[in-house]
Design a protein around this motif. Structure first.
Motif, PDB file in Angstrom:
ATOM      1  N   GLY A 285       0.790  -1.235   0.000  1.00 42.43           N
ATOM      2  CA  GLY A 285       0.000   0.000   0.000  1.00 42.43           C
ATOM      3  C   GLY A 285       0.815   1.273   0.000  1.00 42.43           C
ATOM      4  O   GLY A 285       0.267   2.374  -0.086  1.00 42.43           O
ATOM      5  N   CYS A 286       2.129   1.142   0.072  1.00 48.13           N
ATOM      6  CA  CYS A 286       3.033   2.295  -0.055  1.00 48.13           C
ATOM      7  C   CYS A 286       4.378   1.758  -0.530  1.00 48.13           C
ATOM      8  O   CYS A 286       5.321   1.620   0.245  1.00 48.13           O
ATOM      9  CB  CYS A 286       3.176   3.033   1.272  1.00 48.13           C
ATOM     10  SG  CYS A 286       4.161   4.554   1.138  1.00 48.13           S
ATOM     11  N   SER A 287       4.453   1.463  -1.808  1.00 44.02           N
ATOM     12  CA  SER A 287       5.626   0.762  -2.338  1.00 44.02           C
ATOM     13  C   SER A 287       6.226   1.429  -3.573  1.00 44.02           C
ATOM     14  O   SER A 287       6.505   0.768  -4.578  1.00 44.02           O
ATOM     15  CB  SER A 287       5.249  -0.680  -2.677  1.00 44.02           C
ATOM     16  OG  SER A 287       4.126  -0.721  -3.550  1.00 44.02           O
ATOM     17  N   PRO A 288       6.458   2.742  -3.534  1.00 43.23           N
ATOM     18  CA  PRO A 288       6.994   3.401  -4.727  1.00 43.23           C
ATOM     19  C   PRO A 288       8.404   2.955  -5.093  1.00 43.23           C
ATOM     20  O   PRO A 288       8.751   2.905  -6.277  1.00 43.23           O
ATOM     21  CB  PRO A 288       6.968   4.888  -4.344  1.00 43.23           C
ATOM     22  CG  PRO A 288       7.039   4.895  -2.843  1.00 43.23           C
ATOM     23  CD  PRO A 288       6.251   3.700  -2.423  1.00 43.23           C
ATOM     24  N   VAL A 289       9.220   2.611  -4.093  1.00 43.13           N
ATOM     25  CA  VAL A 289      10.588   2.187  -4.390  1.00 43.13           C
ATOM     26  C   VAL A 289      10.592   0.764  -4.938  1.00 43.13           C
ATOM     27  O   VAL A 289      11.315   0.450  -5.883  1.00 43.13           O
ATOM     28  CB  VAL A 289      11.485   2.289  -3.139  1.00 43.13           C
ATOM     29  CG1 VAL A 289      12.946   2.061  -3.531  1.00 43.13           C
ATOM     30  CG2 VAL A 289      11.339   3.647  -2.468  1.00 43.13           C
ATOM     31  N   SER A 290       9.776  -0.090  -4.364  1.00 48.45           N
ATOM     32  CA  SER A 290       9.642  -1.451  -4.872  1.00 48.45           C
ATOM     33  C   SER A 290       9.158  -1.443  -6.320  1.00 48.45           C
ATOM     34  O   SER A 290       9.657  -2.200  -7.160  1.00 48.45           O
ATOM     35  CB  SER A 290       8.674  -2.246  -3.991  1.00 48.45           C
ATOM     36  OG  SER A 290       8.442  -3.529  -4.503  1.00 48.45           O
ATOM     37  N   ALA A 291       8.186  -0.582  -6.615  1.00 47.99           N
ATOM     38  CA  ALA A 291       7.656  -0.505  -7.982  1.00 47.99           C
ATOM     39  C   ALA A 291       8.721  -0.042  -8.960  1.00 47.99           C
ATOM     40  O   ALA A 291       8.850  -0.574 -10.074  1.00 47.99           O
ATOM     41  CB  ALA A 291       6.455   0.439  -8.012  1.00 47.99           C
TER      42      ALA A 291
END
Length: 421
Positions: A285-291
């Motif tokens: 639900g808060c994964s901008p770096v993973s994406a």
């Protein structure tokens, strides 16, 4: 060792130990030590540069049982341990054999930072920030926070006799609100998410010259406190580096500074500079770096957080690009896990090792499990998991999910029936 001697606006000399200057991350522009966090030359983040001189294991081992044993590796005064502070650090490194068995790997260690004064790793970074802020002549300690930092700032300011100003999202977990408010500083809830609160903090930092916002105007010094996790892990392993380490990602500073700490130990000859891989953990639900990692991008696109792991709910992580650099350089990976997986991660660590972690730790454990199952984490390599906060801070994540096995009459027969005896 020759430390830089800077002065405050009052002309008083600044003692920040081995720290000599600030350097920009992008182009390496150098400038004097100051309470600044962005380079005026290339607009990239500033970090501390050092002249360490000679640092020996025996000197570290003879130091106090807290992070100040590493003061010759930090931007803090030479007498830092003599000034009232919360004395964080030297938390336990647990050999987690039962967790390793459950995950199907050879050996896992859990760096359990729940034992810090306010029960999270944030006590480390705040202690370093406060020490630097004192040298620069500030008198108020402040921060925007998703919870753990709020606790640490309020407590550290109280211990130091300073005023504190803490800004939090109004939706923060009740436990973290109470465990900040108890120190009786100025706790202010803001309608909005963490990124809204952070923008407000930046505005206030510009307006109040005597306020040290630990993760804004004194951020270069604050973030160096995370290196102490790396220092302790290496020392506790017998002065060697682990082969793999899994680190939760919020702003991303912790992951990059753990890497920096390992590299500094190798450069100083305190450990053999053996290869290691750094892995990052985020909540879906808060994964901008993973994406960004998954898509092969160098730019991290901001997101609006929606996860129970609120201590990691930073939708626009300042150090996101540098996390990508670190993970790729070391041959690691970044993954994210759902809220359901986070809860299972919390429960898995609790039932195998007796360690109750908050949601961020659930993210770390669940991500490690996912990385192992995907073949990205080597099951034969020695692995360290960073558990950065106490489960008592996020009890609401387990609400209506766990409880008594049964409610029975007060007699032995009823208990035996429940146990199937």
């Amino acid at each position: 060792m020759t430390a830089a001697v800077e002065t405050t606006t009052t002309g008083r000399a600044v003692d920040l130990g081995p720290a000599v200057e600030l350097v920009s991350k992008e182009e390496g522009h150098r400038q004097p030590l100051a309470p600044e966090f962005v380079s005026a030359e290339d607009f990239s983040p500033l970090e501390v540069a050092y002249d360490f001189g000679r640092v020996r294991r025996e000197d570290i081992e003879a130091g106090p049982r807290n992070i100040w044993r590493y003061k010759k590796l930090l931007p803090v005064p030479s007498n830092v341990e003599e000034i009232p502070n919360t004395e964080p650090g030297c938390t336990r490194l647990v050999r987690a054999d039962q967790l390793a068995k459950a995950l199907g790997v050879r050996r896992i260690w859990v760096k359990d930072d729940t034992g810090n004064p306010t029960h999270s790793f944030k006590d480390r970074v705040v202690a370093v920030a406060l020490a630097a802020a004192r040298e620069f002549g500030f008198d108020t300690l402040a921060c925007p926070s998703t919870g753990n930092l709020a606790n640490a700032v309020a407590a550290a300011a109280a211990r130091a006799g300073w005023r504190s100003v803490v800004l939090i999202p109004s939706s923060l977990e009740r436990a973290k609100i109470l465990t900040t408010a108890v120190y009786d500083g100025a706790l202010i809830a803001v309608d909005g998410n963490y990124d809204d609160v952070n923008r407000l903090a930046t505005q206030l930092a510009a307006e109040h010259e005597n306020w040290a916002f630990v993760n804004v105007n004194v951020r270069p010094y604050y973030s160096e406190g995370s290196k102490t996790l790396a220092f302790e892990v290496a020392e506790q392993l017998g002065w060697r580096l682990p082969e793999q380490i899994v680190v939760p990602i919020a702003s991303g500073a912790q992951l990059t500074k753990v890497d920096k700490g390992f590299r500094e130990l190798g450069e100083l000859g305190l450990v053999e500079p053996t290869p290691y891989r750094v892995f990052g953990a985020q909540a879906t639900g808060c994964s901008p770096v993973s994406a960004a990692f998954r898509d092969g991008h160098d730019v991290v696109q901001p997101v609006r957080p929606d996860t129970i792991a609120r201590s990691l709910a930073i939708g626009n992580p300042a150090d996101g690009p540098y996390v990508l650099d670190t993970v790729r350089r070391t041959g690691g990976a970044i993954e994210d896990v759902t809220d359901e997986e986070v809860v299972e991660g919390i429960r898995l660590l609790a039932r195998t090792e007796g360690i109750f972690t908050e949601t961020a730790g659930g993210v770390t454990v669940a991500t490690a499990k996912k990385l192992i199952e995907a073949g990205k984490l080597d099951p034969d390599a020695e692995t360290v998991l960073l558990i950065t906060g106490d489960g008592l801070k996020t009890l609401d994540a387990l609400e209506n999910r766990i409880g008594p096995k049964a409610t029975v009459a007060p007699n032995a027969a009823a208990v035996r029936e429940v146990l199937g005896e």
